[in-house]
Enzyme design. Sequence first.
Site, mmCIF file in Angstrom:
data_model
loop_
_atom_site.group_PDB
_atom_site.id
_atom_site.type_symbol
_atom_site.label_atom_id
_atom_site.label_comp_id
_atom_site.label_asym_id
_atom_site.label_seq_id
_atom_site.Cartn_x
_atom_site.Cartn_y
_atom_site.Cartn_z
ATOM 1 N N LYS A 169 0.911 -1.529 0.101
ATOM 2 C CA LYS A 169 -0.225 0.152 0.085
ATOM 3 C C LYS A 169 1.189 0.794 -0.087
ATOM 4 C CE LYS A 169 -3.396 2.564 2.890
ATOM 5 N NZ LYS A 169 -3.868 3.266 3.717
ATOM 6 N N GLY B 207 -8.377 10.075 10.252
ATOM 7 C CA GLY B 207 -8.482 9.662 11.736
ATOM 8 C C GLY B 207 -9.833 10.875 12.040
ATOM 9 N N ALA C 170 -9.947 5.867 4.590
ATOM 10 C CA ALA C 170 -9.591 7.554 5.680
ATOM 11 C C ALA C 170 -10.774 7.864 5.794
ATOM 12 C CB ALA C 170 -8.955 8.308 5.168
ATOM 13 N N GLY C 171 -11.330 8.382 6.815
ATOM 14 C CA GLY C 171 -12.587 8.874 7.311
ATOM 15 C C GLY C 171 -14.242 8.382 7.586
ATOM 16 N N ASN D 116 -9.542 1.876 10.406
ATOM 17 C CA ASN D 116 -9.151 1.731 11.256
ATOM 18 C C ASN D 116 -10.178 2.366 12.552
ATOM 19 O OD1 ASN D 116 -7.577 0.460 13.764
ATOM 20 N ND2 ASN D 116 -5.503 2.198 13.529
ATOM 21 N N THR D 117 -9.413 3.675 12.719
ATOM 22 C CA THR D 117 -9.260 4.519 13.320
ATOM 23 C C THR D 117 -11.221 4.029 14.054
ATOM 24 O OG1 THR D 117 -8.292 5.707 12.770
ATOM 25 C CG2 THR D 117 -9.450 6.927 14.622
#
Length: 214
Positions: free
Chosen positions: A54, A115, A141-142, A163-164
């Site tokens: 990645k 995040g 992301a987001g 993830n977050t």
Amino acid sequence: MNLGQQGAENNLLDLLPPERFTLLPNTAGCFSAEEAVRTCRLARELLGGQSLVKLEVLGDEQTLYPNVVETLKAAEILVREGFEVMVYTSDDPIIAKTLENIGCIAIMPLGSLIGSGLGLINIHNIQLIQQQATVPVLVDAGVGTASDACIAMELGITGVLMNTAIAKAQHPVLMAAAMRQAVLAGRSAFLAGRMPRRPGVAVPSSPEHGRIGH
């Protein structure tokens, strides 16, 4: 993490052996093409020649927004060296198509800042990227909650990386279950094909024939 460089300590590869799991090296934390390429080369050596990576080249430490100039440069080098590149990028459809033309095997536009939990800020651009792509598109992301994942999947993208949103939830296991359900629901809704939008026009679904007075 110890991947074998510290022989006396517990090795992550003992718990996640590469013959059973595909490990995805990530260049997160790299701020130049040179750093990203070096990281991928080291990862390939460590994992016995694995080419799947990645690519993530960041612009600054505050926003962690992708540096598309350095990303393009790194992608060209890595593809030329035989890497299979999944690439984190902006939601710019032109940049996304350029990365695909370079030879990246998956395009990963951000929904919003890493995040941030703000969800998909520019849905229309994500949809443009998806519509013109011939390789998998994953929102990266987001994502903050299950509805964000569902909306992303309804656009027809291949998947959502997160993830977050799970790690920072008050009940991570419950949130992970919610994300799974949202992804499945969003994908099913895309495959089913939503009804057309009709702004300002009401169209009844009940039959009109046989109504009293008509």
